[in-house]
Structure formats: C-alpha cells, structure tokens
Design an enzyme around this catalytic site. Structure first.
Site, short mmCIF file in Angstrom:
data_model
loop_
_atom_site.label_atom_id
_atom_site.label_comp_id
_atom_site.label_asym_id
_atom_site.label_seq_id
_atom_site.Cartn_x
_atom_site.Cartn_y
_atom_site.Cartn_z
N ASP A 417 0.86 -1.18 0.00
CA ASP A 417 0.00 0.00 0.00
C ASP A 417 0.90 1.23 0.00
O ASP A 417 2.08 1.15 0.32
CB ASP A 417 -0.90 -0.03 1.24
CG ASP A 417 -1.82 1.17 1.32
OD1 ASP A 417 -2.31 1.61 0.27
OD2 ASP A 417 -2.03 1.68 2.43
N LYS A 845 -7.09 -5.30 -5.15
CA LYS A 845 -5.78 -5.58 -4.57
C LYS A 845 -5.60 -7.09 -4.37
O LYS A 845 -4.57 -7.66 -4.73
CB LYS A 845 -5.62 -4.85 -3.23
CG LYS A 845 -5.49 -3.34 -3.33
CD LYS A 845 -5.24 -2.73 -1.96
CE LYS A 845 -5.08 -1.23 -2.04
NZ LYS A 845 -4.75 -0.62 -0.72
#
Length: 1335
Positions: A417, A845
């Site tokens: 991230d 993701k």
C-alpha cells in the site's frame, strides 16, 4: 475511490446485486440471493427488523470457538500427510502379530506433536479473539426509547439510531440522518477503506436533516429499502419511505464502517448494515490456513518416503517368503510358526507389515515437533529484535504467525500500500520558485547546495504564524519583508486560491479544515509568510496581509477536477481590480500562459525538473488581470452554462477554458509528502535482492507516481514508464500490446550495446553487488560460462533488457484482470521492474495478488496499514501489517507486524534468510541421520532370516530421535547462520538462493538420503566384517548380537555428531553443550540401561546386561568405530573442500572476506580509510545519463472535485455567516445532485479509447544506471579507487585473490545502497565494524 463504470458481465454470477445496479432496476425489484431478496430496515423498530434475522454488529476474525476447536483443528492437522501416516502406523502397532515395537513409541510422539500444534493454534486464535473483543466492546451512543444510552458495538442492531462525535470511528454502515453542520453535512476520513486521507463530504437528506434532537429522532419511523450487502465501496442504491413519500438514497448519504468523523461536532445515523454485512468486512476476505512451500514439499517427500518404505517392505517380505520356504521349513519340527501363520506366504505378509513398522523412523514424528520448536524460536527472535523496535511509537515487531518464518526467505513479489505504508501522511512546504528565483534547499548550480540552517522563527514578526511550520531559506522571508511584488503576489495566490475553511477558536488561534493535505500545506505556508487566510463567506475571502486585514469579493470558483488538473478563483480587490488566480499542473498551466512568459517558463521548468527529481509534489501558479468588460462578458456566459440543463459540465469546462488564457506565470510550489524513514534505502536494497515491488493504492495516479519517484521505485534512468488509463476493453488491450512492442523494440536496440559494455566492464565486477546476472556469482577463472546454464525464459518478455515500469488505473485494471486478458497483463507487468496500480479497490488488490500466486511459482508478500489492505494481506503467502495511523485492522489480519516499512528489509534479508537457511540445513541433516539410522535394519534383514528382528535395543530406537540427536539439530536449526546480519544486509544477493529454492529441494533431498544410505552401509558392514571372527583378549568370540548392536549404535551416534559439527556454521555455547552433552548423555544412559541395577528391578525389560561394559572395553571395538567414522566423514570433507575451491557460493566468499579483514584489522596492517576524498582516475565519475531534453512533471494534488461549488453555495457555512441569506437564493440546485450528474456522465474524451501514454525517461545503460543513481543519492564524491588495493596485494594469489576481488566489486556497487548515519560515503571497502552475530 474510483470503481469501473462498466462492470464485466462475468462478475454477475458472483455478485448478483451488481446486475441489479448495472441495469438500473428499482429497489423494489426482487433479487433471488439466498433467503434475503432485498433489505428492509425500519428505524427505531427492533422487533420488526429482527424477523429478517439480520447479522448483528459483532465481528469475528478468529477461526475457532470452544465447540469447534478440537474437531476443526484436528481436521486441519490431519491434512498433513505425515500425521495421517503416523496414525496409520499407530493402528498397525496395535496388532500383536505384526508389531515388533511397543505401541507407545508412536502414540506418545503423535499426541505430543498434535498437542503442541493445537496449543500454538489456540494461542494464535486467542489473540484474534482478544482483538475482536476490543473492537466489539467499543462504546457507542444508541438512541433507545428517546434516550441516548451507551451500548457496546456488538450490541448495536440494524435499525438503531446512533450518535457519532468528532474523531470517532463509525460503528456500522449508517444512513446519515442529521448533523451539527449546516444542511446536514459532515466530513469523514476514509483511510481505512481506500487509503485516502483527504476529507470527503457526506450529506443527509433535506427531509431528515431537521431531525437534530434525540426527541425528534425517536419519533422517526422511516423505512429503508435497499440493495443486499456487497463489497462496492462507492455504490449504494436504495430509497427511504417516510410520510408516504419516497426519497432516493445514494452513497453520498452513507457513512461506512471504518470511516472517522472529522471536523464535525456530531451527527446521527441509522444502521443499515452491521457486522459481517458492512462493506468493510465484505472486503476483508476470509482467514486462510497458510502453509509454506517447504510444508508442501515435505508432504510430497513423505509420500515418496512411504513409497520407498513400501518397496523395502516388499523386498524384505519376498526375502522372508524365500527364506521360510527354503530354510525355515527345515526348523519346523522344533521352531514352528506362531499361530495363525500356517504357510510361508502368510509369514511374508506379516513380515511386510512388521518391517513397515520397524522402518517407519525414516520420517519420525519428532521431525514435526522439531520443526514447530524451531519456528517458534525464529518467531521469538523477530519479537526480540531491537533493531526492529520503534522508539517513537514504542512498538516492537511481532510475529503473529509461527508457521511462515522460512517463507520470509523466499519472497519474490512485494505488494505494498502507499498511504501510511510508504508515506507518513504529512505534507510540508519545502521549496518554491518565484519569478525565476528558487527558494528552499535547491540545487542551483552543480555541486553547490544551500546549507540547511535552523528553521526560521516566524513568530517574531507574525503572531498568527503556525509554530509547527518549518522553512530554512531566510532569503524568501527577506524577500517578503522587502515587499517584492512577485513574492507578495505569489503568496496572495496561495492565500486566496483554495477551498479551505477557517475556524478561529480564540484570538489568533486559527484552525484550517483542508479538504486535502496539499491545500492545508500551501495555505499554512502563506500564513507563515504573512498572508494569513482568516475567514470566508460565500461571496468574500478575508485575509491578513502583513498585518493588514483585506477582504476580497469572491466572484467565482473554477473548480478542480482530474481532467482540468487546475483550479482558479476570480476575486475583486478592495481597490476594485478583478484578478484571476490559478494553480495547477505545470503541463496544463504552461499551455495557457501569455507568450511573454517564455523565458520565465524555461527557468521555472528547470526548477520544476529539480523539484520533481527530488520527489516533491509540484504546482504552478499564475494570474491574470481582467477588465470590468471582460469579466461581465464572461460572467454572463458562465452563469448561462451553470444553469444549463443539458451538457452542463461541458459548457462549464468550455467557459473555464476561455477565461484561463493569457495568464502570467508567478512560479511554482514544491510540497513533500513525507516518506517514512529509510524508504528509498529499503526499496533499493530489496530491489538488489531481486525482489519486485508493486504498489497497490486507492490514491490518485499523480500522487502515486510522485511517491514512486520519491521512494526510488521509479527513477529517471528507467528505459520507459508505461501509463495506462483505458476505460474500455479494447483500449486496455491496445495499451498492453503497445507496451510489449515497445519493450521488445527497446530490448533489441539495447542488446548490442549492452553486450559490448559487459565485455569491457569485466565479468568479475558484477560479483556480489546485486547488479550482475545470477551466473556472475558463480564465475571462476578459466570458465566462460556457469556450470549451470540459466533456464530458458518462459515467455519472450522475460528475456528483455532494460528497466521498465507500469502505472495502471483501477478502470484499466478491472478489464486487465478478466480471464481473456489477464495473461497479457501478467506478462507485461512481470517484465517491468516496478508496477503501480492506482485507484484500486480492496477487492482488486486481492485479485492482483491472487493472479501472481496462481500463475507464478513465487512467494508473495503483502504489506499495508489500513482496513482496505486486509484482503490483500490475507490473500498473499505472507501478510505484514504496519501499526500506523489507520487503525489496527491490517495488523489483526497480518502474519507479521511492525511500525515502519524500513524494517521489512531486516525481516526478509536477515530473519527470513536465516530462517530459510536454518530450516533447510535442519531438514537435510534430519533426513540424513534418520536414513543412516533406519537403513541399518534393512541390511540386517538379509542376515537375520528376514525375521523383522531389530538391530538396536528397543530403548535406543525410542531415544535416538528424542534424546540422543534431537537437541544438537534443534540448536543448529535455531541459532545457525552463514554470515552475520550486517553482511546479510550489505550483500542482498545472498537472498537469491531462497528465491530459487536452492538449499532444500528434491535434488538436495536425494543427496541427503544417498549420504544417509551410504552411512548405513558403512555402519553395518564395517562392524560386521570387523567383528566376524574377532575375539576378546581371553579368547571369547566378539561376534554376538548384543556386541554388534552396541558397536553399531555407538558408531552411529558418534558419526552423526561429527556430521552436525561439520554442518554447523555458527557455534554458540548452546551448540557446544547440546552436541557434546548429547554424546555424554548417550554413554550415561547406555551404561545405566546395561547395568545390573535396572536388570534386577525389571528383568524382562532390560536384556542387555553388561553388554556396554563388555563391548566398549575392547580396543578392537573402538578401532572399528573410528574406522567407520573416518570412512563416513572423509568423503564429505573431500567433497566440501573441492566445492569450496572450485565453485564457491557467495556466502563462502563473504565469510572468507570477513576473515581476511579481521586478520588484517588485528594485525594492524591497515587503518580505516577515510570515507571522503576526490575521485581519481578509474573512480566512478559517471554523470547524469538521462535525456537532456526530457522532463517529467511532479504534479500531484490530492483534491476532490465539488468543493468549489459547495463553498459558493454557502452550504458548508455556519448559519451565522453574514451573506448566507442573500446568497443562497442564487443557487437553488443541490450540489450533491451536481456531483451525481458528474459521476454518471462520461468524462471528456471517453468516447474514444484512451491511448497509452508512454513516458520515456532515460536511454542509459541499466548496468551503470543504479551505480550512478546511488552516487547521486548520496551526493558525495567517490573515494580513492586505490583504497583496499594494498589489502588485496597481501592476500594469496589464485582463488583467494579472486574472492577478495569479488568482495571489493560488491563494495563498489552496494555503497550507494548503504546510507551511513553521518552521511559520509565511499565506493571503497566498508569500514570494518565489530561483528554482532547474535540475534
């Protein structure tokens, strides 16, 4: 958060509600999905809502409870083939006819390993329960019977009305009913959902915004009909039915669990989704049972070993049948078969199962006990590592899982991230360029740099200055004080052109409510330099300029959006002049400047290039003076476009474009989105370890790319950066095809040049530095190629040369992940060194991580700090949580956690590599010693009539793996290391064997068992031959069963002890104690069990009375043991010496270099070299190799569209605002409706496929690029290239010289990656520090 508007049809069977949303069906349309077809929620009516059996607000991330723990845990444990195998053996041992060993030899270890694993799993799950309880027991104010009562989060139910206060987390998915802010507005931060820290606005329905008091809300009985629970964060479809009216609900009316209420005193919301039905939990994914690749390999090996065991049993059973038929039948008269055996075939059948039991120790149950103990030890080392402790947050690293440690040494892909993981979420105003002058810490001329002094003290002349603001260049403050017009106009733009709200809590105490951190930093900078933004109304902006209060009339706000990449304000000064002030991306703004700005634009472009090179976020500033006629003429067209019903956005964009022309350039700003400490160094070191880093973020593309340059994931030396923003399948496919073509084309053009450079550069220079090829590490004199040629690439793209990067948006990624395109995306992305995915959802993701797991035989690691990273963390092989500012959801779902991204290099390159090395050495030795122990029974079978007679005493068989050989191998598995932690970080290429799975694989396994079988042959036949006709000194023969058993067992213990002494690379006091203590324990127990004391107490259990004393008192026995030891160990020593001399590994090279340095240091032959010095001939004098004419924009602005209209509408002003009543009438349309139209209308240019924007950055060689980049990062001159040459001269010639030369080449290349605390640098040998080899 941006979600693809065109949802692929293939997702409909998985998420039925998507079809409902896509087709625009009304909320009353029934959806057949389980028992719930649509959700109906009635406010303040628990009895009505409970009949639908909606989930409560209790969350559960744990796997077990008291009832399910035992069956579920046993089911998971027996999924391991070995446990099932041992259970099968236990059943066999319970059959007396075939059991040649007592049953307790198997059931005790089996129960022990199951119990240890169960306790460990229970402990891990206990902490999950504890974390869940902390969240579930948070307090919330719930409206019950007209009174606000404190309730635990777990007790909140669907249909309850709860009150939230400022800075509180939202407990469930709520429908916003009312707020303390005007018009039902509230501000939220969604960092845990999408990673974005900029504030977002939510607004309640006008009909409910008036229900501000608990008494009014208690009477509210509206019913909400909406979609089913789903994981779409930016979509909500529903309707409120109240007082016979229907009101449409959208995502702008919702507050989702995980959000934080900001800058809002309080608000009330109706619970729509609770607990597992919330969108946060829907995106979290399921807790998976993770297993390492070694675990999977061991399962396969156990099956092979079992097959080998069956083959040996069959061979011995056939031998038994032959022997019983040909020889055994002769003894039937006085040695009959035991019932129920009545023929030789049945005897062979029973013999088969007896040998299966005897030979089962090739895979003893103690193996799995030892593995768990070793993993537990490695986990404690991670927890105890002080170098991974953060003093600032008082947080230590934590291994939350104890089963994945060795997997840390095999990682090839890291998925990270951005927000909160790479950055600190802190924006600071660092530099600026005004009228061609650069201010701040800027490189004005090559080699000259402003020296940073202490931060300026603004409070002395500006009482309204922010004390936390830091700036170091005094010349800018002097320019303000000298009243330079351009400088004043620059800061005037910053104080006026924004959407910040100001709140003055007390006299002189200003609090800015910025919608984006960028704007907050810019307005704060203007405030400190004397241009203080004080307040605003819908039609005015009040500032204080150098102590004088000035009120500007706000005529228009030309709002920001992602297409315009700029925003402007038009104001009227107190003198009556009309000015347009604009800020935005330089690539957009420069095209709209007056032609007279050409020279200033070139100078400012150079400054922007420097800012962007430093990884700063840049904005250009400009202004335009307008005449009264120009304003009135444009204002008429502007208001007409604003009131238009059709194509309103296009008309407004055209109006904005018309007025934003012929502007005068003022300068540019440079803001630093502060990276976490050590990010650039960490990423550089991990890249040298051949680890690819992908960034998956929900943030904007410009911001993510900017951070990519700041963190050195993207560099100006890259061959090309591909940017993909396609909205359609065709455009994305075309972008991928074009990128692959460019890669191949660039590779072909570079290969010829690169080959020539490599030949000139020399093969040895790439050894050990992390920049050379994998074969370079094995280069030796006289050998042109590595003994093991590299495997052919699986695809054409894997052979491309050059460094590429891919930046892809969430829209494009949604199409790229479709089944018919994912392979193209995978090949393109994996050919790039860096991949950045922007505007991706938590589900996307996880899908990206799953794509790599499914198609690449590589270990993946996901790292994040927010709830939006939970899915990715659970999907990856290894999940790492950052305990940062976005809550603890990521930590709770992770396998490992710490507080800083920089600790990741130590976790992988030190703990991970050591854990993998230790586990591999442990397994190799364990299989070796057990094959050496067990195969002696096989050879003995040919000499005992295949009767399933054991060679050793049954107590020796039981204690061999539990006592005699368990502790030494445990010590090696826990403490062993090949090089120190400092060397592991200094030489990242040492990490590569784990990625290639070189230390323990099927080949290494067969080598171990071959060595074990060879040892068993020696241990059986050497004593057998030596004792065949041997006699004692008194003439009594030595050739008896008990003497042979003692001799063979003693030789076995000594041989395996010597072998582990050779295998141990790092000796500690514990290793010495365990190795030599185990030998002493063996002899102690041996003499005790063969003593008369135990025989007198248990005459039926101890049959070897006096055997040890009698046997070991004979010199011939000790000579036999010594001979067997030499024959077993000599080939191993010879092989290792030859391998070290002919084909040394990089770890061998590093160890040798370390020894040479220590000897020279102790001898005092050479003092430490100075780390400074000028670059002499032969030194690294590489210049910047980027294209001279190319420049990239550092533009990045975390701003959300819509705030301009919100301000001019007056809806976010307090009711006490002066001009609110007169101004509100001019804006009757709802700004929320406008945003909804913007969302559903296609952006400009959507009708045609978005082309791939290829951004060539550099055509320099990838070989010297990292060296040059490292030198630039350090900003220091190179050390004398002769440093260390004298050291080399003192070392012997031949291989020793090669080793030191290899290490020196490694120093030259890795110097850029090692940042000293003092800032000094050198490309010579590193300073010789005292080694700290401990954990």
């Amino acid at each position: 958060m941006t979600i693809p508007k065109d949802i692929p049809e293939k997702w409909f069977p998985i998420f039925p509600h998507l079809k409902w949303i896509k087709l625009g069906l009304p909320t009353s349309e029934k959806i057949r999905c389980g028992t719930e077809q649509e959700r109906r929620v009635r406010a303040n009516d628990r009895e009505y809502n409970e009949k639908f059996l909606y989930a409560n607000n209790c969350i559960m991330t744990s796997k077990y409870n008291i009832i399910t723990f035992l069956p579920v845990n046993l089911f998971e444990q027996f999924q391991e083939v070995a446990n099932t195998y041992f259970l099968f053996l236990l059943i066999l041992q319970l059959i007396p006819q075939i059991s040649s060993l007592p049953w307790f030899t198997t059931i005790v270890p089996l129960v022990l390993v199951l119990s240890i694993t169960a306790v460990k799993d229970a402990t891990d799950d206990y902490f999950r329960h504890k974390s869940d309880n902390q969240v579930n027991n948070r307090q919330s104010q719930v409206l019950i019977n007209g009174v606000l009562q404190k309730e635990k989060w777990m007790d909140v139910r669907v249909g309850d009305i709860i009150k939230l206060e400022n800075n509180q987390f939202v407990a469930a998915d709520l429908l916003l009913l009312s707020s303390s802010e005007p018009h039902g507005l509230c501000y939220i931060e969604t960092a845990e959902l999408d990673g974005e820290t900029n504030m977002k606005v939510r607004q309640s329905l006008a009909v409910t915004s008036e229900l501000g008091e608990p008494g009014n809300l208690a009477q509210f009985d509206g019913e909400v009909v909406c979609e089913l629970p789903n994981n779409k964060l930016d979509r909500f479809c529903g309707a409120l039915h109240w007082r016979e009216c229907k009101y449409t609900l959208t995502n702008n009316n919702m507050l989702l669990r995980g959000c934080v209420l900001r800058n809002t005193e309080s608000c009330y919301g109706l619970v729509i989704f609770a607990g597992p039905d919330t969108k946060l939990m829907q995106n979290s994914g399921r807790t998976k049972f993770k297993r390492t690749s070694i675990d999977h390999l061991m399962n396969t090996l156990v099956l092979w070993i079992f097959g080998f065991l069956v083959c040996m049993g069959v061979i011995l059973a056939i031998g038994n049948a032959v022997w019983e038929r040909e020889v055994g039948s002769l003894f039937q008269s006085y040695l009959p078969w035991d019932p129920p055996v009545d023929n030789f075939l049945f005897s062979a059948f029973l013999s088969f199962w007896s040998y299966v039991i005897i030979l089962n120790t090739v895979v003893p149950i103690s193996l799995y006990v030892s593995v768990e103990v070793i993993r537990l030890g490695h986990s404690y080392f991670i927890n105890w590592d002080r170098r991974m402790f953060c003093n600032r947050s008082n947080t230590a690293a934590e291994a939350r899982s104890t089963t994945l440690n060795e997997e840390l040494g095999q990682v090839e892909y890291i998925f990270s991230d951005k927000t909160g993981t790479l950055t600190q979420n802190i924006m600071t105003f660092n530099k600026c360029s005004i009228n061609g002058h650069a201010y701040g810490d800027v490189m004005d001329t090559p080699g000259a740099q402003h020296k940073r002094a202490q931060p300026l003290d603004f409070s002395a002349w500006n009482p309204l200055a922010d004390r936390d603001f830091c700036f170091y260049d005094v010349s800018l403050l002097e320019a303000v004080k000298m009243r330079e017009p351009a400088v004043h106009e620059f800061f005037r733009v910053l104080s006026l052109c924004h959407t910040v709200m100001s709140e003055e809590k007390s006299e002189g105490e200003l609090v800015y409510k910025a919608q984006s951190p960028d704007e907050g930093a810019l307005v704060t900078a203007a405030r400190n330099f004397g241009f203080v933004f004080r307040s605003r109304t819908p039609s005015t902006i009040t500032t204080q300029e150098l102590g004088k209060e000035v009120t500007y009339t706000l005529l228009a706000i030309l709002d920001f959006n992602n297409i315009r990449k700029r925003m402007s304000v038009i104001v009227r000064t107190p003198e009556g002049h009309i000015c347009l002030y604009c800020k935005g991306a330089d690539t957009v703004l420069f095209d709209r400047l007056h032609s007279c700005n050409h020279d200033l634009m070139n100078i400012t472009s150079d400054h922007l290039n420097e800012f962007a090179g430093d990884g700063l976020r840049t904005l250009a500033l400009a202004y335009r003076d307008l005449s009264e006629e120009q304003w009135e003429e444009w204002a008429e067209r502007y208001h007409g476009a604003d009131k238009a019903i059709d194509y309103r956005e296009d008309r407004l964009a055209a109006a904005y474009e018309e007025i934003e022309q012929d502007m005068m350039l003022l300068g540019a700003t440079a803001i630093e989105d502060k990276l976490q400490e050590g990010i650039a160094e960490t990423i550089t070191v991990l890249s040298l370890a051949n680890i690819k880093i992908w960034v998956l973020t929900g943030d904007k593309q410009e911001t993510a790319v900017n951070i990519g340059y700041s963190s050195k994931m993207l560099t100006d030396d890259m061959t090309e950066v591909f940017i993909m923003n396609g909205y359609t399948v065709q455009s994305v496919r075309e972008d991928l095809r074009r990128a692959r073509e460019r890669m191949l084309e660039s590779s072909r053009s570079r290969d010829g040049v690169k080959e020539a450079e490599m030949q000139d550069f020399g093969g040895a220079c790439s050894l050990g530095n992390g920049f050379g090829s994998r074969d370079a590490a094995n280069w030796i004199p006289g050998q042109k190629k590595s003994a093991q040629p590299p495997a052919p690439p699986t695809s054409l793209l894997e052979s491309v040369s050059g460094e590429f990067a891919l930046v892809i948006s969430g829209h494009s990624l949604a199409h790229a992940l479709e089944a018919d395109m994912e392979q193209e995306f995978l090949e393109t992305a994996c050919a790039c060194r860096t991949v950045i995915c922007c505007r991706v959802t938590p589900l996307q993701k996880a899908m990206v991580v799953e794509l790599i797991r499914r198609h690449k035989n590589a270990v993946t690691l996901a790292i994040g700090d927010g709830a939006n990273d939970v899915s990715m963390i659970k999907t990856a092989h290894i999940g790492v949580g950052i305990s940062g500012q976005e809550g603890i959801q990521a930590v709770l779902a992770s396998d490992y956690s710490f507080s800083q991204f920089r600790f990741l290099q130590r976790l992988l390159l030190v703990h991970g590599r050591w854990s993998y090395l230790r586990m591999c050495r442990f397994l190799c030795y364990f299989f070796y010693k057990n094959f050496a122990f067990t195969m002696v029974h096989f050879w003995f079978g040919f000499f005992c009539g295949f009767s399933a007679q054991t060679v050793y005493d049954q107590y020796f068989i039981t204690l061999y793996n539990i006592v005699y050989t368990s502790l030494p191998v445990l010590a090696m598995g826990i403490f062993d290391q090949d090089v120190s932690d400092q060397r592991s970080l200094q030489y990242p290429k040492l990490y590569e064997p784990g990625q290639l799975n070189l230390l323990f694989n099927k080949r290494e396994f067969f080598i171990c068992i071959a060595q074990g079988i060879y040892t068993s042959v020696v241990l059986f036949f050497v004593p057998y031959g030596a004792l065949w006709q041997a006699t004692q000194s008194n003439g009594v023969p030595l050739a008896d069963y008990q003497t042979f058993a003692v001799t063979t067992a003693t030789a076995l213990v000594i041989v395996v002890s010597v072998q582990i002494s050779l295998d141990t690379g790092y000796w500690t006091a514990i290793n010495h104690f365990f190795v030599w203590g185990s030998l002493g324990t063996y002899f102690t127990i041996l003499f005790t069990m063969h003593s008369s004391i135990l025989f007198n107490i248990f005459p039926k259990q101890f049959h070897f009375l006096g055997s040890a004393q009698s046997t070991l008192s004979q010199p011939l026995v000790w000579l036999t043991i010594a001979l067997a030891t030499v024959i077993c160990i000599a080939p191993v020593l010879a092989f290792r010496f030859l391998k070290l001399d002919l084909k040394p590994q990089l770890s061998d090279t590093v160890r040798y270099t370390q020894l040479v340095q220590k000897k020279q240091w102790k001898a005092g032959g050479h003092a430490r070299r100075s780390m400074g010095g000028a670059s002499g001939p032969g030194g690294s004098g590489l210049g910047h190799l980027g294209r001279g004419g190319s420049r990239r924009s550092g533009y990045a602005f975390a701003h959300q569209e819509g705030f301009g209209e919100l301000i001019t509408s007056g809806k976010n002003m307090r009711l006490s605002s002066l001009a609110l009543a007169t101004f509100a009438a001019r804006h009757s349309s709802s700004w929320i409706d406008t945003l909804r139209k913007k969302k559903h209308s296609p952006p400009a240019g959507d009708s045609s496929p978005a082309p791939s924007v290829a951004a060539p950055v550099s055509n320099s060689s990838s070989l010297i690029g990292p060296l040059e980049t490292a030198a630039e990062q350090r900003g220091q001159t190179n050390a004398d290239p002769q440093v260390g040459v004298a050291d080399v001269a003192q070392v012997e010639t031949g291989q020793c010289s090669l080793v030191v030369q290899e290490a020196l080449c490694g120093w030259r290349a890795t110097a850029g990656a090692r940042l000293s605390s003092t800032g000094a640098s050198s490309l010579g040998p590193p300073p010789i520090a005292e080694e700290t080899n401990g954990e």
